[in-house]
Motif scaffolding. Structure first.
Motif, PDB file in Angstrom:
ATOM      1  N   PHE A 101       5.202   4.462   2.368  1.00  0.00           N
ATOM      2  CA  PHE A 101       5.664   5.825   3.238  1.00  0.00           C
ATOM      3  C   PHE A 101       6.342   5.595   4.302  1.00  0.00           C
ATOM      4  CE2 PHE A 101       4.958   9.489   5.733  1.00  0.00           C
ATOM      5  CZ  PHE A 101       5.079  10.719   5.009  1.00  0.00           C
ATOM      6  N   MET A 102       5.691   4.854   5.230  1.00  0.00           N
ATOM      7  CA  MET A 102       6.226   4.474   6.662  1.00  0.00           C
ATOM      8  C   MET A 102       7.593   3.840   6.504  1.00  0.00           C
ATOM      9  SD  MET A 102       3.862   6.080   8.490  1.00  0.00           S
ATOM     10  CE  MET A 102       4.686   5.748   9.795  1.00  0.00           C
ATOM     11  N   SER A 120       0.777  -1.171   0.119  1.00  0.00           N
ATOM     12  CA  SER A 120      -0.148   0.057  -0.193  1.00  0.00           C
ATOM     13  C   SER A 120       0.857   1.253  -0.105  1.00  0.00           C
ATOM     14  CB  SER A 120      -0.915  -0.203   1.260  1.00  0.00           C
ATOM     15  OG  SER A 120      -0.094   0.068   2.459  1.00  0.00           O
ATOM     16  N   THR A 121       0.237   2.365  -0.284  1.00  0.00           N
ATOM     17  CA  THR A 121       1.011   3.761  -0.299  1.00  0.00           C
ATOM     18  C   THR A 121       1.616   4.257   1.229  1.00  0.00           C
ATOM     19  OG1 THR A 121      -0.639   4.450  -2.102  1.00  0.00           O
ATOM     20  CG2 THR A 121       0.688   6.250  -0.719  1.00  0.00           C
ATOM     21  N   LEU A 122       0.691   3.707   2.061  1.00  0.00           N
ATOM     22  CA  LEU A 122       1.038   3.934   3.441  1.00  0.00           C
ATOM     23  C   LEU A 122       2.272   3.197   3.956  1.00  0.00           C
ATOM     24  CD1 LEU A 122       0.446   5.528   6.073  1.00  0.00           C
ATOM     25  CD2 LEU A 122      -1.374   3.699   6.760  1.00  0.00           C
ATOM     26  N   GLU A 123       2.219   1.813   3.588  1.00  0.00           N
ATOM     27  CA  GLU A 123       3.313   1.024   3.873  1.00  0.00           C
ATOM     28  C   GLU A 123       4.707   1.628   3.115  1.00  0.00           C
ATOM     29  OE1 GLU A 123       4.753  -3.630   3.692  1.00  0.00           O
ATOM     30  OE2 GLU A 123       3.503  -2.694   1.973  1.00  0.00           O
TER      31      GLU A 123
END
Length: 291
Positions: A246-247, A241-244
């Motif tokens: 990014f993090m 995912s995008t969040l993964e």
């Protein structure tokens, strides 16, 4: 000018700018995909804009700098044509006038956000294939490439990963392109209008170059973090995912990782915008017969 005329002028200008500047884009993608290496492994392989260009050319040949040019032209024809072709009508609709001075900066930004988002939804597969082909040079020596060309890449991705995989990274890509489109088109409009108010300045090549550079600078400052996440998601299918993405980037490499490739990105977008807007303005004059 009609929508079709504007679409043709902007598609031609975007494709010409893409061909001229894609070596800088290849360098930018390699720098963004390069993860922080442990100190024991020495200095990173790619360092700086010219260093990365030289490394790619030396190790893979000059033609590698134009890897992804075919899907890149596909992308610019579709995305470049739609985002600029739709920008004028949407801006006029929001502002209630065809005159730039009667449209507020907010209305220009909103129009560019909307047209950038719509255009990239259509063009996302071309962006994905371009990044995949540019990332091929990262494979170990002797390992065959996954794709034999752009058309093979479209077919292989759809067959092996599913048709929906062609829209991998759509979230960050919509965010990136909507934001960058707003930064480019709205700032080009605004900078050009501001310059034309200065005594002695007219709508000529110099004014268009200055406005194009301004558009590129604002686009890179605002869009670089989203651009890094987009490139990593498209170049590495392990992110879910995008969040993964990014993090993990933030945790392992810090905030400056989101500005990896900033100078080549500005070199790319700055020169791209100058070439594109200059070509677009001249193509409009040619098509309309303006002096």
């Amino acid at each position: 000018m009609s929508f079709i005329e504007t679409f043709l002028c902007s598609a031609f200008a975007a494709c010409f700018a893409e061909f001229c500047t894609i070596p800088l884009d290849a360098a930018k993608v390699r720098l963004q995909l390069q993860k922080k290496a442990p100190a024991s492994e020495g200095s990173p392989k790619y360092r700086g804009l010219l260093g990365t260009v030289a490394t790619i050319a030396r190790e893979e040949g000059l033609s590698a700098l134009w890897s992804g040019i075919i899907p890149g032209l596909h992308r610019q024809c579709i995305y470049g044509g739609l985002r600029i072709g739709l920008y004028g009508p949407v801006k006029s609709f929001l502002g209630g006038s065809d005159l730039a001075e009667d449209t507020s900066l907010f209305q220009k930004v909103l129009a560019a956000l909307l047209t950038g988002a719509v255009a990239i939804v259509v063009a996302n597969p071309t962006d994905l294939v371009k990044v995949r082909l540019q990332a091929e040079g990262k494979l170990p020596a002797g390992v065959p490439g996954r794709y034999s060309g752009a058309l093979n890449a479209y077919a292989t991705i759809a067959k092996q990963e599913g048709l929906g995989a062609l829209w991998t990274g759509l979230g960050p890509n919509i965010a990136r392109n909507a934001v960058i489109n707003a930064a480019e088109l709205a700032s080009y409009d605004q900078v050009k209008m501001t310059i034309l108010k200065i005594p002695g300045f007219v709508d000529n090549v110099l004014t268009q170059i200055l406005a194009g550079l301004g558009a590129g600078f604002f686009a890179v400052c605002i869009g670089s973090p989203i651009d890094v996440v987009k490139s990593r998601m498209m170049g590495d299918s392990t992110y879910r995912s995008t969040l993964e993405c990014f993090m993990k980037t933030w945790k392992h490499e810090g905030i400056f990782a989101f500005y990896k490739g900033f100078l080549p990105n500005f070199g790319r977008l700055g020169s791209w915008n100058v070439v594109m807007f200059l070509t677009f303005e001249q193509a409009k004059k040619f098509l309309t017969g303006a002096a």
